[in-house]
Write an enzyme that holds these catalytic residues in place. Structure first.
Site, PDB file in Angstrom:
ATOM      1  N   HIS A 190       0.809  -1.221   0.000  1.00  0.00           N
ATOM      2  CA  HIS A 190       0.000   0.000   0.000  1.00  0.00           C
ATOM      3  C   HIS A 190       0.837   1.262   0.000  1.00  0.00           C
ATOM      4  O   HIS A 190       0.410   2.306  -0.475  1.00  0.00           O
ATOM      5  CB  HIS A 190      -1.038  -0.051   1.123  1.00  0.00           C
ATOM      6  CG  HIS A 190      -2.158  -0.960   0.756  1.00  0.00           C
ATOM      7  ND1 HIS A 190      -2.168  -2.286   1.101  1.00  0.00           N
ATOM      8  CD2 HIS A 190      -3.232  -0.757  -0.045  1.00  0.00           C
ATOM      9  CE1 HIS A 190      -3.236  -2.854   0.568  1.00  0.00           C
ATOM     10  NE2 HIS A 190      -3.903  -1.951  -0.134  1.00  0.00           N
ATOM     11  N   ARG A 218     -10.635   3.471  -2.057  1.00  0.00           N
ATOM     12  CA  ARG A 218     -10.197   2.685  -0.883  1.00  0.00           C
ATOM     13  C   ARG A 218     -10.473   3.528   0.369  1.00  0.00           C
ATOM     14  O   ARG A 218      -9.702   4.416   0.704  1.00  0.00           O
ATOM     15  CB  ARG A 218      -8.693   2.412  -0.955  1.00  0.00           C
ATOM     16  CG  ARG A 218      -8.265   1.419  -2.022  1.00  0.00           C
ATOM     17  CD  ARG A 218      -6.748   1.214  -1.929  1.00  0.00           C
ATOM     18  NE  ARG A 218      -6.294   0.090  -2.716  1.00  0.00           N
ATOM     19  CZ  ARG A 218      -5.782   0.182  -3.937  1.00  0.00           C
ATOM     20  NH1 ARG A 218      -5.672   1.342  -4.529  1.00  0.00           N
ATOM     21  NH2 ARG A 218      -5.383  -0.912  -4.580  1.00  0.00           N
ATOM     22  N   ARG A 257     -15.523   1.327  -1.940  1.00  0.00           N
ATOM     23  CA  ARG A 257     -15.309   0.020  -1.319  1.00  0.00           C
ATOM     24  C   ARG A 257     -15.408   0.154   0.196  1.00  0.00           C
ATOM     25  O   ARG A 257     -14.815   1.060   0.777  1.00  0.00           O
ATOM     26  CB  ARG A 257     -13.930  -0.519  -1.700  1.00  0.00           C
ATOM     27  CG  ARG A 257     -13.680  -1.903  -1.141  1.00  0.00           C
ATOM     28  CD  ARG A 257     -12.370  -2.474  -1.617  1.00  0.00           C
ATOM     29  NE  ARG A 257     -11.240  -1.817  -0.984  1.00  0.00           N
ATOM     30  CZ  ARG A 257      -9.973  -2.092  -1.272  1.00  0.00           C
ATOM     31  NH1 ARG A 257      -9.699  -2.973  -2.224  1.00  0.00           N
ATOM     32  NH2 ARG A 257      -8.994  -1.497  -0.663  1.00  0.00           N
ATOM     33  N   GLU A 296     -11.199 -11.453  -5.379  1.00  0.00           N
ATOM     34  CA  GLU A 296      -9.770 -11.452  -5.085  1.00  0.00           C
ATOM     35  C   GLU A 296      -9.326 -12.656  -4.280  1.00  0.00           C
ATOM     36  O   GLU A 296      -8.180 -12.721  -3.828  1.00  0.00           O
ATOM     37  CB  GLU A 296      -9.367 -10.144  -4.393  1.00  0.00           C
ATOM     38  CG  GLU A 296     -10.193  -9.735  -3.218  1.00  0.00           C
ATOM     39  CD  GLU A 296      -9.841  -8.340  -2.679  1.00  0.00           C
ATOM     40  OE1 GLU A 296      -8.823  -7.743  -3.067  1.00  0.00           O
ATOM     41  OE2 GLU A 296     -10.609  -7.853  -1.820  1.00  0.00           O
ATOM     42  N   ASN A 352      -4.310  -7.646  -7.284  1.00  0.00           N
ATOM     43  CA  ASN A 352      -3.188  -7.625  -6.327  1.00  0.00           C
ATOM     44  C   ASN A 352      -3.333  -8.774  -5.336  1.00  0.00           C
ATOM     45  O   ASN A 352      -2.392  -9.532  -5.082  1.00  0.00           O
ATOM     46  CB  ASN A 352      -3.161  -6.312  -5.546  1.00  0.00           C
ATOM     47  CG  ASN A 352      -3.178  -5.104  -6.447  1.00  0.00           C
ATOM     48  OD1 ASN A 352      -2.811  -5.212  -7.613  1.00  0.00           O
ATOM     49  ND2 ASN A 352      -3.600  -3.968  -5.939  1.00  0.00           N
ATOM     50  N   ASP A 353      -4.534  -8.872  -4.769  1.00  0.00           N
ATOM     51  CA  ASP A 353      -4.753  -9.956  -3.819  1.00  0.00           C
ATOM     52  C   ASP A 353      -5.004 -11.274  -4.531  1.00  0.00           C
ATOM     53  O   ASP A 353      -4.599 -12.325  -4.040  1.00  0.00           O
ATOM     54  CB  ASP A 353      -5.943  -9.624  -2.909  1.00  0.00           C
ATOM     55  CG  ASP A 353      -5.509  -8.729  -1.769  1.00  0.00           C
ATOM     56  OD1 ASP A 353      -4.438  -8.996  -1.187  1.00  0.00           O
ATOM     57  OD2 ASP A 353      -6.220  -7.760  -1.469  1.00  0.00           O
ATOM     58  N   ARG A 371       2.302 -10.321  -1.257  1.00  0.00           N
ATOM     59  CA  ARG A 371       2.484  -9.200  -2.196  1.00  0.00           C
ATOM     60  C   ARG A 371       3.468  -8.159  -1.689  1.00  0.00           C
ATOM     61  O   ARG A 371       3.931  -7.316  -2.441  1.00  0.00           O
ATOM     62  CB  ARG A 371       1.113  -8.553  -2.506  1.00  0.00           C
ATOM     63  CG  ARG A 371       0.463  -7.936  -1.322  1.00  0.00           C
ATOM     64  CD  ARG A 371      -1.015  -7.632  -1.563  1.00  0.00           C
ATOM     65  NE  ARG A 371      -1.247  -6.257  -1.966  1.00  0.00           N
ATOM     66  CZ  ARG A 371      -2.442  -5.693  -2.081  1.00  0.00           C
ATOM     67  NH1 ARG A 371      -3.534  -6.415  -1.848  1.00  0.00           N
ATOM     68  NH2 ARG A 371      -2.587  -4.460  -2.454  1.00  0.00           N
ATOM     69  N   CYS A 377      -9.698  -3.719 -10.944  1.00  0.00           N
ATOM     70  CA  CYS A 377      -9.198  -2.523 -10.268  1.00  0.00           C
ATOM     71  C   CYS A 377      -7.849  -2.771  -9.591  1.00  0.00           C
ATOM     72  O   CYS A 377      -7.325  -1.901  -8.918  1.00  0.00           O
ATOM     73  CB  CYS A 377     -10.210  -1.979  -9.267  1.00  0.00           C
ATOM     74  SG  CYS A 377     -10.529  -3.094  -7.911  1.00  0.00           S
TER      75      CYS A 377
END
Ligand code: PEP
Ligand code: MG
Length: 587
Positions: A198, A305, A341, A440, A463-464, A474, A511
């Site tokens: 992040h 986010r 989200r 995800e 990503n996940d 990650r 996304c």
């Protein structure tokens, strides 16, 4: 610089945020100030007390200035941490105990302050409540600042005057990055981190060039060393010789020229040569990033986010505060949608403001929707805030880290409760808000057909999805080689998700960071994705490739890509196709 040719050193890390910057290294120094206890003469007591008071005043002034800078650059919602620190400084016990210690023990001011800190820490360590216990860390940070002022050593490395500083640190938290003043800090390098941590995502969204995952870089650098960062290619050059300096200056100019050229695409439609239109949207952590989406031609927010609103403060944002922020996002993005989200904390995101147990494996722990369903009070206040924002523009809502149908049904039941509460209170909201989920987790991929019956849209968090499908952390810089977006398992998953969404006639978006990689555009287009959401600066880059693609060719390309056995094979196939068809478009 030319004479230092032999001192030039080049390091390769992970390119976390693109852009070339040339500046001076500043080591982020988190080490504690060393304090020596010195006995003083009774006659010196008043002057030592004066020194403490002066340092406290200086620290207050420093924090107030920091607060103003943050308010100006990052918005009001991030000021709580500074307020907490100011309150500590104003605590009469802190100063009272220190003064008493100087008077009674006849010791120097620094040592008396350290002793007071020790007392406070012992007191806090005995507290059962984890949240309150953690406040001892805040006191330590504040006292450290006061000590530094007393000793004439400034605390805050990010805000040094002079500017054009490149921060070099072992690690930086999203909260650290929030405090960066972009006028002074032009880039950063860290030893930890991967491309989708992040911290990296935040640096991209704030457009600060960064290289992460450069192990042991701290031992290679000193304060003031001239440094070049190439944030796209993950290169850090220390003490560049004259030729390297000139080359990079040229590269920098070229990069900036390309950026300007790309911005010219802003108002052109995001469509293929055969007239197939898709939607390119932006990912944001803060409302303040919405102008950048507009500047880069994005048609909405595909991922908001919300967790950044919850971190770095000592009380959670209430419904009103959230509503104001979400409604502002909806207003600024109108007529395009904002896809909000619900809270996704846990994993590598900060959870210290929520009273959670330590977990052995946080990425697989009480994260995201799992946390929201366990804390329905917090969840419902967020749901109400999002629903209400829907009265001020087009808002969509979606839930992170769904692994089964049960979670969606539970979340939707709470959403219905939230709607009823608003209805009863006669508060306007969007009755027909669209509901989506992040795909995800591997289980969500496997049951995508079942999930598709429950919602209006899917948004794939690659990503996940990559992290969980390939079992690769990650954020682990040692595994970045194995973190393969083109792994056949990932591509097959993307196809299954898209097929399930189309069969159920619901929207499907990506996304995760894959969406913003121009080289992946043909394959994602060919797999049937009609909406991609990414960091704002990638939007024109992806659009440029899209506008040279044909949908028909992309479908063939994706079908072919799915026949390979390894990510390397897919990659070389993609490269050959891209060189043949789109070479000018992808850099
Ligand atoms: C993802 O997992 O791809 C995603 C977009 O969410 P986050 O990076 O916030 O986990
Ligand atoms: Mg995710």
């Amino acid at each position: 610089m030319g004479s230092e040719k032999n001192n030039t050193r080049i390091f390769h890390g992970v390119g976390a945020s693109p852009g070339i910057v040339i500046g001076e290294a500043r080591i982020a120094d988190r080490s504690r100030v060393a304090v020596v206890e010195v006995p003083i003469d009774p006659a010196e007591v008043p002057s030592e007390i004066k020194r403490v008071r002066k340092a406290l005043d200086e620290t207050k002034a420093e924090l107030k200035a920091l607060k103003e800078e943050i308010a100006e650059n990052k918005g009001l919602e991030h000021l709580y941490v500074i307020d907490t620190h100011l309150l500590i400084l104003e605590d009469s016990m802190l100063i009272g105990e220190t003064v008493q210690c100087i008077e009674n023990e006849k010791i120097n001011a620094e040592a008396a302050l350290k002793k007071t800190l020790k007392k406070f820490k012992e007191f806090f360590e005995g507290i059962e409540d984890e949240y309150l216990r953690e406040r001892s860390g805040d006191i330590e940070t504040v006292v450290e600042r006061v000590l530094r002022n007393m000793l004439g050593k400034r605390h805050e490395p990010f805000l040094e005057s002079g500017g054009r500083v490149i921060i070099v640190a072992h690690d930086l938290s999203p909260a650290d990055i929030l405090q960066i003043d972009k006028n002074k800090v032009i880039g950063f390098v860290t030893e930890l981190g991967g491309k989708t941590s992040h911290t990296a995502i935040l640096s991209r969204s704030l457009e600060i060039p960064a290289v992460v995952g450069l192990e042991k870089i701290l031992s290679e650098l000193s304060n003031g060393d001239p440094v070049i960062i190439d944030g796209k290619n993950g290169v850090v050059i220390v003490n560049p010789d004259e030729q390297t300096f000139r080359d990079y200056l040229q590269n920098k100019q070229y990069y900036e020229y390309q950026e300007r050229e790309l911005l010219k695409l802003r108002d052109l439609p995001a469509e293929t040569v055969d007239g197939y239109r898709i939607s390119l949207k932006g990912n944001v952590e803060f409302v303040e990033e919405i102008p950048s989406i507009r500047k880069h031609g994005g048609e909405g927010v595909g991922l908001y986010r919300t967790e950044m609103l919850f971190i770095n403060r000592n009380s959670l944002p209430d419904e009103e505060e959230q509503f104001r922020v979400y409604a502002e996002a909806a207003r600024q993005m109108a007529p395009f949608p904002v896809t909000i989200r619900t809270l996704d904390v846990g994993g590598d995101k900060f959870i210290h403001d929520l009273n959670l147990d330590d977990e052995l494996n946080p990425a697989l722990g009480v994260r995201a929707i799992r946390l929201s369903l366990r804390q329905p009070g917090i969840f419902k206040s967020q749901l109400r805030a999002i629903l209400r924002a829907g009265a001020f523009g087009k808002v969509r809502i979606f839930f992170p880290m769904i692994s089964g149908v049960g979670e969606i049904r539970e979340a939707k039941a709470l959403l219905d409760e939230a709607k009823n509460e608003l209805r009863e209170a006669c508060i306007p909201f969007d009755e027909n808000i669209e509901i989506g989920i992040m795909i995800e987790t591997p289980s969500a991929v496997i049951i995508a057909d079942l999930l598709a019956r429950e919602v209006d849209f899917f948004s794939v968090g690659t990503n996940d999805l990559i992290q969980y499908s390939l079992a690769i952390d990650r954020t682990n810089e040692h595994l970045s080689e194995l973190y393969e977006p083109l792994h056949p398992a990932v591509l097959r998953s993307l196809k299954m998700i898209s097929d399930a969404a189309h069969a159920a006639d619901i929207d499907v978006c990506i996304c995760g960071e894959m969406a913003g990689e121009p080289a992946y555009l043909p394959i994602l287009l060919g797999l049937g994705y009609e909406e991609l959401s990414m960091n704002a600066v990638s939007i024109p880059k992806v659009k440029k490739v899209l506008r040279r693609c044909s949908r028909g060719e992309a479908v063939t390309l994706a079908q072919q890509a799915l026949t390979f056995s390894t990510a390397a094979e897919v990659e070389s196939y993609l490269q050959s196709q891209i060189t043949a068809r789109y070479s000018e478009s992808i850099d």
